[in-house]
Design an enzyme around this catalytic site. Structure first.
Site, PDB file in Angstrom:
ATOM      1  N   THR A 151       0.530  -1.164  -0.104  1.00  0.00           N
ATOM      2  CA  THR A 151      -0.155  -0.083  -0.141  1.00  0.00           C
ATOM      3  C   THR A 151       0.688   1.405   0.315  1.00  0.00           C
ATOM      4  O   THR A 151       0.310   2.467  -0.657  1.00  0.00           O
ATOM      5  CB  THR A 151      -0.662  -0.260   1.025  1.00  0.00           C
ATOM      6  OG1 THR A 151      -1.384  -1.300   1.484  1.00  0.00           O
ATOM      7  CG2 THR A 151      -2.015   0.893   1.362  1.00  0.00           C
ATOM      8  N   TYR A 175       5.108 -12.110   4.247  1.00  0.00           N
ATOM      9  CA  TYR A 175       4.207 -11.410   4.099  1.00  0.00           C
ATOM     10  C   TYR A 175       3.596 -12.775   3.027  1.00  0.00           C
ATOM     11  O   TYR A 175       4.614 -12.812   2.538  1.00  0.00           O
ATOM     12  CB  TYR A 175       4.613 -10.276   3.979  1.00  0.00           C
ATOM     13  CG  TYR A 175       3.692  -9.615   2.801  1.00  0.00           C
ATOM     14  CD1 TYR A 175       2.267  -9.558   3.045  1.00  0.00           C
ATOM     15  CD2 TYR A 175       4.460  -7.967   2.507  1.00  0.00           C
ATOM     16  CE1 TYR A 175       1.282  -9.153   2.205  1.00  0.00           C
ATOM     17  CE2 TYR A 175       2.578  -7.115   1.537  1.00  0.00           C
ATOM     18  CZ  TYR A 175       1.833  -7.946   1.650  1.00  0.00           C
ATOM     19  OH  TYR A 175       0.496  -6.877   0.222  1.00  0.00           O
ATOM     20  N   LYS A 185       2.118 -11.717   8.036  1.00  0.00           N
ATOM     21  CA  LYS A 185       0.571 -11.081   7.345  1.00  0.00           C
ATOM     22  C   LYS A 185      -0.042 -12.012   6.189  1.00  0.00           C
ATOM     23  O   LYS A 185       0.691 -12.328   5.115  1.00  0.00           O
ATOM     24  CB  LYS A 185       1.112 -10.064   6.920  1.00  0.00           C
ATOM     25  CG  LYS A 185      -0.086  -9.485   5.737  1.00  0.00           C
ATOM     26  CD  LYS A 185       0.137  -7.971   5.200  1.00  0.00           C
ATOM     27  CE  LYS A 185      -1.102  -7.030   4.621  1.00  0.00           C
ATOM     28  NZ  LYS A 185      -0.398  -5.788   4.450  1.00  0.00           N
ATOM     29  N   ILE A 238      -3.928  -6.294   9.454  1.00  0.00           N
ATOM     30  CA  ILE A 238      -2.735  -5.546   8.468  1.00  0.00           C
ATOM     31  C   ILE A 238      -3.473  -4.386   7.272  1.00  0.00           C
ATOM     32  O   ILE A 238      -4.195  -5.376   6.458  1.00  0.00           O
ATOM     33  CB  ILE A 238      -1.484  -5.763   8.029  1.00  0.00           C
ATOM     34  CG1 ILE A 238      -0.387  -6.633   9.869  1.00  0.00           C
ATOM     35  CG2 ILE A 238      -1.275  -4.525   8.019  1.00  0.00           C
ATOM     36  CD1 ILE A 238       0.835  -6.873   9.179  1.00  0.00           C
TER      37      ILE A 238
END
Length: 293
Positions: free
Chosen positions: A47, A136, A164, A206
């Site tokens: 992001t 991740y 995540k 998250i």
């Protein structure tokens, strides 16, 4: 290691005329997020448009967030890449800044390692890192999925503290939670799966939506933890249109649009991403306005 319940995957504020990471806008955004429900921040993640940030821009961004944060929220730096040696070197450099609580290491993308390669990559980074490592898993972007068995193996390493999970596979996520220790943190990487993942034992999210509805995300999680499942489900249903709307075009363009509309100036996205057109913006604004009705 407790990194919080609502961790915002922060957009990177860009000066609209100079196309540079903007110190003033970073300061404003960090304060806004902390005041509106964020327990922690991921900086220079997906992001945060990490692929279009230079090394020097990332360091500048990290320094400014650390300075503005002043110990209030947990900070997680995105330092991963598809090059193990570069990931290790960058992670070590970021650790010397002080003020970071952990690093987020994305699954290597494009070169498509197998599960043995994925394990070796994360193990090497964790062994070399002075900061705790959060895995991740985002197969939609990296092409490869870190299988539950690999994450479970990695969770046994002392410096790997969480994951995540953006695979969207609730069966796999349930398996990870069931077969790792209680102190291994499992975070939803999808806002819309926050409540389902909490229900199978996850720790939080998250989040992208928390830029806009951070307090509401906190309220949903707290209601669930108090045993008020119906209330949590109601909040989930109310927020779902916005959660989906924020991915109606490639992230983070919708989030930046809404922040800019609300007076939180974060500038444009960088090419090859493009900002929302007028029609897309109108539709997204209508979704947000519908939340208050």
């Amino acid at each position: 290691m407790d990194l919080g319940k609502v961790i915002t995957a922060m957009v990177t504020p860009i000066h609209p005329e100079k196309d540079k990471v903007c110190k003033k806008r970073i300061h404003h955004l960090v304060n806004h997020l902390i005041k509106n429900g964020s327990d922690g921040l991921v900086i220079a993640g997906t992001t945060g448009e990490s692929p279009t940030l230079s090394h020097d821009e990332k360091i500048k961004l990290f320094r400014q967030v650390i300075e503005t944060n002043d110990g209030r929220a947990k900070l997680i730096a995105g330092t991963g890449s598809n090059n193990t040696a570069e990931t290790i070197a960058f992670t070590k450099e970021v650790a010397t800044l002080g003020g970071m609580d952990a690093v987020l290491i994305v699954a290597p993308y494009y070169n498509k390692p197998n599960q043995d390669g994925l394990y070796a990559h994360f193990a090497a980074v964790a062994e070399a890192s002075d900061l705790p490592v959060v895995i991740y898993n985002i197969p939609g972007r990296s092409v490869v999925n870190i299988e539950p068995e690999t994450i479970i193996r990695l969770a046994k390493l002392p410096n790997i503290v969480g994951v995540k999970e953006s695979s969207g596979n609730l069966d796999n996520i349930s398996k990870i939670i069931a077969e790792t220790s209680d102190d291994f943190q499992v975070y939803s990487g999808d806002d819309s799966l926050t409540l389902p993942i909490l229900a199978v034992g996850g720790n939080g999210v998250i989040s992208v939506a928390s830029h806009i509805v951070g307090n509401e995300m906190q309220e949903m999680i707290q209601a669930f933890e108090r045993g008020e499942v119906q209330k949590a489900a109601q909040i989930h249903r109310e927020l779902l249109p916005l959660m989906n709307g924020l991915f109606s075009v490639p992230n983070p363009a919708p989030t930046k649009y809404l922040l800019n509309q609300q007076g939180i100036s974060v500038g444009p996205v960088r090419l090859p991403l493009v900002d929302l057109n007028a029609e897309q913006g109108t539709k997204l604004q209508a979704i947000l306005e519908g939340l208050s009705k």
